[in-house]
Design an enzyme around this catalytic site. Structure first.
Site, PDB file in Angstrom:
ATOM      1  N   GLY A   1       0.849  -1.185   0.000  1.00 17.49           N
ATOM      2  CA  GLY A   1       0.000   0.000   0.000  1.00 17.49           C
ATOM      3  C   GLY A   1       0.881   1.229   0.000  1.00 17.49           C
TER       4      GLY A   1
ATOM      5  N   ARG B   1      -2.208  10.712  10.854  1.00 21.90           N
ATOM      6  CA  ARG B   1      -0.980   9.976  11.200  1.00 21.90           C
ATOM      7  C   ARG B   1      -0.134  10.648  12.284  1.00 21.90           C
ATOM      8  NH1 ARG B   1       2.718   8.526   8.449  1.00 21.90           N
ATOM      9  NH2 ARG B   1       2.716   6.361   9.099  1.00 21.90           N
TER      10      ARG B   1
ATOM     11  N   CYS C   1     -10.223  21.037  17.953  1.00 27.13           N
ATOM     12  CA  CYS C   1     -10.114  21.361  19.385  1.00 27.13           C
ATOM     13  C   CYS C   1      -9.533  20.211  20.191  1.00 27.13           C
ATOM     14  CB  CYS C   1     -11.493  21.749  19.895  1.00 27.13           C
ATOM     15  SG  CYS C   1     -12.104  23.153  18.975  1.00 27.13           S
ATOM     16  N   GLU C   2      -8.288  19.897  19.934  1.00 23.42           N
ATOM     17  CA  GLU C   2      -7.557  18.887  20.703  1.00 23.42           C
ATOM     18  C   GLU C   2      -6.093  19.258  20.618  1.00 23.42           C
ATOM     19  OE1 GLU C   2      -7.974  14.798  20.584  1.00 23.42           O
ATOM     20  OE2 GLU C   2      -9.985  14.792  19.724  1.00 23.42           O
TER      21      GLU C   2
HETATM   22  N1  LLP Z   1      -1.952  -6.299   3.773  1.00 21.24           N
HETATM   23  C1  LLP Z   1      -2.569  -6.315   4.973  1.00 21.24           C
HETATM   24  C2  LLP Z   1      -3.253  -7.526   5.410  1.00 21.24           C
HETATM   25  C3  LLP Z   1      -2.552  -5.163   5.774  1.00 21.24           C
HETATM   26  O1  LLP Z   1      -3.140  -5.182   6.953  1.00 21.24           O
HETATM   27  C4  LLP Z   1      -1.878  -3.999   5.315  1.00 21.24           C
HETATM   28  C5  LLP Z   1      -1.841  -2.785   6.129  1.00 21.24           C
HETATM   29  C6  LLP Z   1      -1.261  -4.034   4.048  1.00 21.24           C
HETATM   30  C7  LLP Z   1      -1.312  -5.208   3.315  1.00 21.24           C
HETATM   31  C8  LLP Z   1      -0.547  -2.863   3.461  1.00 21.24           C
HETATM   32  O2  LLP Z   1       0.567  -2.486   4.195  1.00 21.24           O
HETATM   33  P1  LLP Z   1       1.583  -1.391   3.618  1.00 21.24           P
HETATM   34  O3  LLP Z   1       2.251  -1.986   2.391  1.00 21.24           O
HETATM   35  O4  LLP Z   1       0.819  -0.195   3.285  1.00 21.24           O
HETATM   36  O5  LLP Z   1       2.526  -1.185   4.735  1.00 21.24           O
HETATM   37  N2  LLP Z   1      -2.578   3.487   9.069  1.00 21.24           N
HETATM   38  C9  LLP Z   1      -1.215   3.051   9.263  1.00 21.24           C
HETATM   39  C10 LLP Z   1      -0.875   1.833   8.468  1.00 21.24           C
HETATM   40  C11 LLP Z   1      -1.834   0.676   8.741  1.00 21.24           C
HETATM   41  C12 LLP Z   1      -1.486  -0.542   7.965  1.00 21.24           C
HETATM   42  C13 LLP Z   1      -2.553  -1.562   8.088  1.00 21.24           C
HETATM   43  N3  LLP Z   1      -2.381  -2.720   7.275  1.00 21.24           N
HETATM   44  C14 LLP Z   1      -0.281   4.209   8.938  1.00 21.24           C
HETATM   45  O6  LLP Z   1      -0.750   5.285   8.598  1.00 21.24           O
HETATM   46  O7  LLP Z   1       0.928   4.073   9.069  1.00 21.24           O
END
Ligand code: LLP
Length: 416
Positions: free
Chosen positions: A275, A312, A342-343
């Site tokens: 991602g 984030r 407001c935090e």
């Molecule tokens: N596959 C699964 C099963 C996942 O749970 C995730 C991310 C990905 C793939 C993709 O991971 P990436 O390649 O993006 O690292 N909100 C957080 C990140 C949460 C990730 C959750 N799962 C942030 O802003 O850092």
């Protein structure tokens, strides 16, 4: 590598000055670069050339339809975690046959939707879930393609909220319980075993934990195959980190070489679920300075983007670069860049050395293309930002800014 650069002291998205975008579309606005998205996808695709593979973009990182459409046109599959994400993939022209469905809590209606669309695999996270998938498949008269998400218990050395492969995590099936579940699945007329997978975390900066996880899963593959359980694919999850500041991180090339060398000899089709590495540096958040103020010895820059737009920093203490859209020589100060919410947790940067800024000027928050808009909310009744996809000199309004009518959508007053 991305396509946000200064030209004559003006910050550009590809060939478009960000100041022009702010004038035309207002702020706060997410701006994505199509060339960057394509490049990131292609670099990873080439890096994995040593094995038959499918790149399943993690929709949760950036679920804008135009972004998904661009990646689908490139050949991407998708990693989804809800029926809503599947609907987005379909609307964007993605191929359900290249969709994997992860997540610890799939509802029966979500499982049914996935089966009706003949997705590639449901990633099973527990025995209970396996039985529910079997039940739903039986009701629909189909055979559900299943793949266990195992928990290899490897520390990805990342923020604790996004480490998912630890012994204490809610995710995945214990490696020791996996063979019995596979036997159960292989014996069912309503299930078809198609693969195995793991995902140990996100924003991983080292290759070693990823290699360790894959090696552990491959061990299990041997044992399962020896029992006659056929496995077609190995899904290694996502997690490749990106440099938000100046972190050394895993390069797609090193990642690809190491992983394909491990997986290819086993004749397994490799699936990966990136991602952040695709979308992170492909987006910025454009915001305007509302004003500045001093409280005691602290200097605040108040901008029109807040924690509801980019969560984030507040949630993970994440660091995002923030740069002026118009570059000029000016003194630097240590400041907090904060939003109107407001935090006290509402900040985009704290204790940051930044050039002095003026009210009304534009700033760009960098590397905001992943988990930026996707995690945004209407907190404080703030309309969600506009999203633009820039491709060369062309600008596509990928999501219009919400207005006040969006804020109360679906709500109802009691009759008086
Ligand atoms: N596959 C699964 C099963 C996942 O749970 C995730 C991310 C990905 C793939 C993709 O991971 P990436 O390649 O993006 O690292 N909100 C957080 C990140 C949460 C990730 C959750 N799962 C942030 O802003 O850092």
């Amino acid at each position: 590598m991305h396509h946000f650069t200064y030209r004559n002291a003006q910050f550009y998205a590809e060939d478009v000055p960000l100041a022009d975008l702010a004038a035309a579309y207002g702020t706060p606005t997410y701006v994505y670069s199509a060339a960057t998205l394509r490049r990131h996808y292609d670099v990873l695709d080439e890096a994995l050339a040593g094995a038959a593979h499918t790149i399943c973009f993690a929709v949760k990182a950036n679920s804008n339809l135009a972004v998904l459409q661009l990646l689908a046109q490139r050949g991407a599959g998708f990693d989804i975690v809800s029926a809503g994400e599947l609907q987005r993939v379909i609307l964007a022209g993605g191929d359900p046959g290249k969709v994997v469905f992860s997540g610890v809590g799939k509802r029966d209606d979500e499982i049914a939707l996935a089966l009706r669309h003949s997705i590639l695999a449901l990633h099973v996270e527990s025995e209970g879930e396996l039985l529910r998938i079997e039940h739903v498949a039986a009701q629909l008269g189909v055979r559900a393609p299943v793949s266990l998400r195992v928990n290899p218990q490897v520390d990805p050395k990342t923020h604790k909220y996004i480490a998912t492969g630890l012994a204490t995590s809610k995710f995945g099936v214990d490696m020791r319980s996996a063979p019995a579940l596979y036997r159960r699945a292989a014996a069912s007329p309503h299930l078809r075993v198609v693969g195995i997978g793991s995902h140990i975390g996100s924003q991983i900066l080292e290759l070693q934990p990823m290699i360790e996880a894959v090696a552990k899963v491959l061990d299990l593959v041997h044992r399962l195959r020896a029992e006659g359980i056929p496995l077609h694919h190995l899904d290694i999850g996502g997690g490749i980190g990106i440099p938000y500041r100046d972190e050394d991180t895993v390069t797609p090339a090193d990642f690809g070489q190491a992983i394909t060398a491990l997986v290819a000899p086993h004749g397994l089709h490799l699936i990966t679920e990136p991602g952040r590495v695709i979308a992170g540096n492909a987006g910025i958040l454009l915001t305007r300075v509302i004003g500045t103020k001093q409280n005691g010895n602290r200097n605040f820059i108040i901008v029109d983007a807040a924690m509801n737009d980019l969560l984030r920093p507040a949630l993970y203490g994440a660091w995002h670069g923030i740069v002026p859209v118009q570059q000029q020589d000016r003194p630097e100060h240590v400041v907090d860049v904060v939003g109107p919410v407001c935090e006290s947790g509402d900040f985009l940067a704290q204790d940051r050395l930044m050039p002095a800024v003026e009210t009304g000027e534009l700033l760009a928050v960098l590397a905001a293309g992943a988990y930026g808009f996707a995690m945004s909310s209407n907190y404080n009744s703030r309309p969600r930002a506009c999203e633009l996809l820039v491709d060369g000199a062309s600008v596509h309004e990928a999501r219009r800014r919400e207005d006040s009518s969006d804020l109360c959508k679906g709500e109802a007053l009691r009759p008086v």
